[in-house]
Scaffold this motif. Structure first.
Motif, PDB file in Angstrom:
ATOM      1  N   ASP A   1       0.917  -1.389   0.130  1.00 35.58           N
ATOM      2  CA  ASP A   1      -0.081  -0.063   0.044  1.00 35.58           C
ATOM      3  C   ASP A   1       0.961   1.065   0.135  1.00 35.58           C
ATOM      4  O   ASP A   1       0.295   2.492  -0.240  1.00 35.58           O
ATOM      5  CB  ASP A   1      -1.026  -0.008   1.220  1.00 35.58           C
ATOM      6  N   LEU A   2       2.122   1.083   0.146  1.00 37.51           N
ATOM      7  CA  LEU A   2       2.898   2.365   0.227  1.00 37.51           C
ATOM      8  C   LEU A   2       2.977   2.833  -1.350  1.00 37.51           C
ATOM      9  O   LEU A   2       3.429   1.972  -2.349  1.00 37.51           O
ATOM     10  CB  LEU A   2       4.537   2.023   0.706  1.00 37.51           C
ATOM     11  N   GLY A   3       3.122   4.213  -1.476  1.00 37.12           N
ATOM     12  CA  GLY A   3       3.165   4.969  -2.737  1.00 37.12           C
ATOM     13  C   GLY A   3       4.195   4.597  -3.418  1.00 37.12           C
ATOM     14  O   GLY A   3       4.567   4.756  -4.570  1.00 37.12           O
ATOM     15  N   SER A   4       5.379   4.473  -2.493  1.00 33.82           N
ATOM     16  CA  SER A   4       6.553   4.174  -3.421  1.00 33.82           C
ATOM     17  C   SER A   4       7.034   2.727  -3.909  1.00 33.82           C
ATOM     18  O   SER A   4       8.141   2.767  -4.544  1.00 33.82           O
ATOM     19  CB  SER A   4       8.010   4.560  -2.129  1.00 33.82           C
ATOM     20  N   ARG A   5       6.055   1.844  -3.584  1.00 34.10           N
ATOM     21  CA  ARG A   5       6.169   0.669  -3.933  1.00 34.10           C
ATOM     22  C   ARG A   5       6.409   0.572  -5.570  1.00 34.10           C
ATOM     23  O   ARG A   5       5.644   0.847  -6.248  1.00 34.10           O
ATOM     24  CB  ARG A   5       5.245  -0.350  -3.496  1.00 34.10           C
ATOM     25  N   ILE A   6       7.347  -0.558  -5.842  1.00 30.90           N
ATOM     26  CA  ILE A   6       7.587  -1.086  -7.099  1.00 30.90           C
ATOM     27  C   ILE A   6       7.058  -2.356  -7.167  1.00 30.90           C
ATOM     28  O   ILE A   6       6.291  -3.066  -7.870  1.00 30.90           O
ATOM     29  CB  ILE A   6       8.928  -0.684  -7.812  1.00 30.90           C
ATOM     30  N   ARG A   7       7.834  -3.108  -6.075  1.00 25.65           N
ATOM     31  CA  ARG A   7       7.496  -4.786  -6.103  1.00 25.65           C
ATOM     32  C   ARG A   7       7.730  -5.045  -4.506  1.00 25.65           C
ATOM     33  O   ARG A   7       9.040  -4.617  -4.016  1.00 25.65           O
ATOM     34  CB  ARG A   7       8.435  -5.526  -6.983  1.00 25.65           C
ATOM     35  N   THR A   8       6.936  -6.120  -4.257  1.00 28.02           N
ATOM     36  CA  THR A   8       7.107  -6.457  -2.964  1.00 28.02           C
ATOM     37  C   THR A   8       7.504  -7.947  -2.974  1.00 28.02           C
ATOM     38  O   THR A   8       6.455  -8.341  -3.507  1.00 28.02           O
ATOM     39  CB  THR A   8       5.905  -6.235  -1.863  1.00 28.02           C
ATOM     40  N   ARG A   9       8.386  -8.597  -2.219  1.00 28.16           N
ATOM     41  CA  ARG A   9       8.259 -10.125  -2.359  1.00 28.16           C
ATOM     42  C   ARG A   9       8.527 -10.294  -0.627  1.00 28.16           C
ATOM     43  O   ARG A   9       9.164  -9.509   0.176  1.00 28.16           O
ATOM     44  CB  ARG A   9       9.552 -10.607  -2.995  1.00 28.16           C
ATOM     45  N   VAL A  10       8.035 -11.315  -0.217  1.00 26.06           N
ATOM     46  CA  VAL A  10       8.172 -11.937   1.244  1.00 26.06           C
ATOM     47  C   VAL A  10       8.665 -13.282   1.131  1.00 26.06           C
ATOM     48  O   VAL A  10       7.829 -14.100   0.299  1.00 26.06           O
ATOM     49  CB  VAL A  10       6.815 -11.829   1.955  1.00 26.06           C
ATOM     50  N   LEU A  11       9.721 -13.816   1.423  1.00 25.16           N
ATOM     51  CA  LEU A  11      10.088 -15.058   1.369  1.00 25.16           C
ATOM     52  C   LEU A  11      10.290 -15.728   2.869  1.00 25.16           C
ATOM     53  O   LEU A  11      10.776 -15.065   3.514  1.00 25.16           O
ATOM     54  CB  LEU A  11      11.558 -15.179   0.884  1.00 25.16           C
ATOM     55  N   TYR A  12       9.740 -16.982   2.647  1.00 25.25           N
ATOM     56  CA  TYR A  12       9.885 -17.561   4.109  1.00 25.25           C
ATOM     57  C   TYR A  12       9.884 -19.318   3.846  1.00 25.25           C
ATOM     58  O   TYR A  12       9.948 -19.642   3.014  1.00 25.25           O
ATOM     59  CB  TYR A  12       8.582 -17.475   4.882  1.00 25.25           C
TER      60      TYR A  12
END
Length: 475
Positions: free
Chosen positions: A464-475
């Motif tokens: 939801d951040l306006g600066s976001r290009i891509r978010t990845r979450v690894l676990y």
């Protein structure tokens, strides 16, 4: 036994799909990666990378969910590494026309190419799931690097694995030109015996001028000196020479002093027609030119004129402004309107972009690039990326349970780090690294004490951040 890691997919507007994605990721307890964690440049026939027992192998998706498309006959060493991850892999032997490429690229996460495939902005805008590109070659001018970075697509290449092969080709062609091998061979093929020594030379004692003293140029320098050649080199960067080679301050200085000139520079605006009529005029009469860089670097009509006038005694070309997309007929005037003239010149070696085409080079490239792709997909590592900041964190260990690796690619604007850390601050941030390159920044953080139920909210908050290009979450 730890669970297989999974990348939280990009939001598609369906909350139930997102919930199902998060919960399903814990249904595969035995899907640990066997990915190599070291880069090899001289792979053995039976490649098997070492494992560190304590390292927790992360994966962003179920192995069967990662779709990989390889084009242009990528070496089997690279294919084996990618298949070993359990990725869904499709390997084709040639490049594709743009319309077919657009259709193929729509649902893949990884694409591997060589020099013919053009990944323009128009193609990449259709690749909604693409996270990484592997160029199984040195050059990356076939990829719109800026567009890729601005859309969170990381690009890797192989900057030195084929350097020895290219350098050896240059040595062979230098000797062949000096001894007029092309003409003598063609004459005998026609049944003509023509034993002559006029205009044939030893290379010992001659001066080699190398334009571009990088991985190829420096190796060529060593090989040439071992045969008794004097080596000069020109580069836009001040570099320490190998052996007794000497750097000269300008290109003209090199051209005026060299018997043989070889080119090893990238295709950029500054190198377009780098060698044209004025440069041929500056060269010694009877000198030789060899181009193993890019076809746009030499003004070929000017080369034709210089060879016809006798100013240039011979040349070797491995690259051309326009090259056929596949093997077979097609190297003619329809491709470049001066091709027939080139084919009619004496003491001119024409090769079909084979500088790096050896079994050894292609095997090494396959390992180097495939390993970079695995490290990016599985761990988020960007070391040696050509369009992203280089970011890496120590691997998580088996003892670090309930840890999550967050990768946040974002616009390089003020205040982002504060906002991200406000979101991550509800957890313990064990490790964090961030760096920027131009307008794009890359943040990687390992956070602990994360419950399964919290992962979805964590991902959503970053998205939801306006600066976001891509978010990845690894676990």
């Amino acid at each position: 036994m730890p669970t297989a890691a999974r990348d939280i997919p990009e939001r598609n507007g369906a909350a139930d799909n997102l919930n199902r994605t998060v919960s399903n990721s814990f249904e595969y307890p035995n899907s640990l990666s066997q990915s190599p964690n070291a880069t090899f440049h001289s792979p053995s026939q039976h490649f098997q990378a070492p494992q560190r027992a304590s390292t927790k192998q992360l994966k962003p998706f179920h192995t069967e969910d990662v779709k990989v498309l390889l084009l242009e006959n990528v070496n089997t060493t690279g294919q084996k590494i990618l298949r070993a991850q359990g990725y869904q892999l499709e390997a084709l032997t040639s490049s594709l026309p743009e319309d077919e490429l657009i259709e193929k690229i729509k649902d893949v996460q990884v694409i591997g190419i060589r020099s013919k495939t053009q990944l323009s902005a128009n193609v990449l805008k259709h690749a909604k799931n693409l996270i990484v590109i592997g160029c199984f070659c040195i050059g990356t001018n076939q990829v719109d690097l800026k567009y890729a970075a601005e859309n969170g697509i990381c690009v890797f290449n192989s900057p030195f694995s084929n350097s020895r092969s290219v350098a050896e080709l240059m040595i062979g062609e230098i000797i062949a030109l000096a001894r007029q091998f092309p003409e003598r061979s063609m004459e005998l093929h026609r049944g003509v015996w023509n034993k002559v020594s006029t205009g044939c030379w030893e290379v010992r004692g001659k001066t080699l001028g190398i334009v571009g003293y990088g991985h190829v140029g420096s190796q060529l320098s060593v090989l040439a000196e071992s045969m008794g050649m004097e080596v000069l080199y020109y580069d836009v960067v001040n570099l320490m020479g190998m052996g007794t080679s000497k750097q000269v301050p300008t290109l003209d200085d090199l051209l005026k002093q060299s018997d043989f000139v070889t080119l090893h520079v990238p295709e950029i605006e500054e190198t377009r027609d780098m060698i044209s009529a004025p440069q041929f005029e500056a060269m010694r009469k009877g000198a030789y030119l060899l181009n193993a860089s890019r076809g746009s670097v030499v003004d070929l009509p000017a080369l034709i004129a210089a060879m016809k006038s006798g100013k240039i005694a011979g040349a070797a070309l491995d690259v051309y402004p326009n090259e056929p997309g596949s093997n077979g007929p097609g190297f003619n005037n329809d491709l470049n309107n001066f091709t027939e003239e080139l084919r009619g010149l004496k003491n001119l070696i024409l090769t079909p972009h084979i500088g790096g085409s050896t079994e050894e080079a292609q095997a090494a490239i396959g390992v180097e690039v495939a390993q970079a792709l695995v490290n990016y997909v599985n761990f988020g590592t960007t070391l040696q990326a050509v369009n992203m900041p280089e970011v890496n964190l120590r691997s998580l260990t088996m003892a670090e349970e309930n840890h999550v690796r967050v990768i946040y690619i974002h616009k390089n604007v003020p205040g982002v780090l504060r906002r991200v850390n406000e979101i991550l601050g509800d957890h313990n941030v064990d490790k964090q690294m961030t760096d920027s390159r131009g307008e794009v920044a890359y943040l990687m953080a390992d956070i602990s004490n994360v419950n399964v139920s919290e992962i979805k909210d964590l991902w959503r908050s970053l998205e939801d951040l306006g600066s976001r290009i891509r978010t990845r979450v690894l676990y």
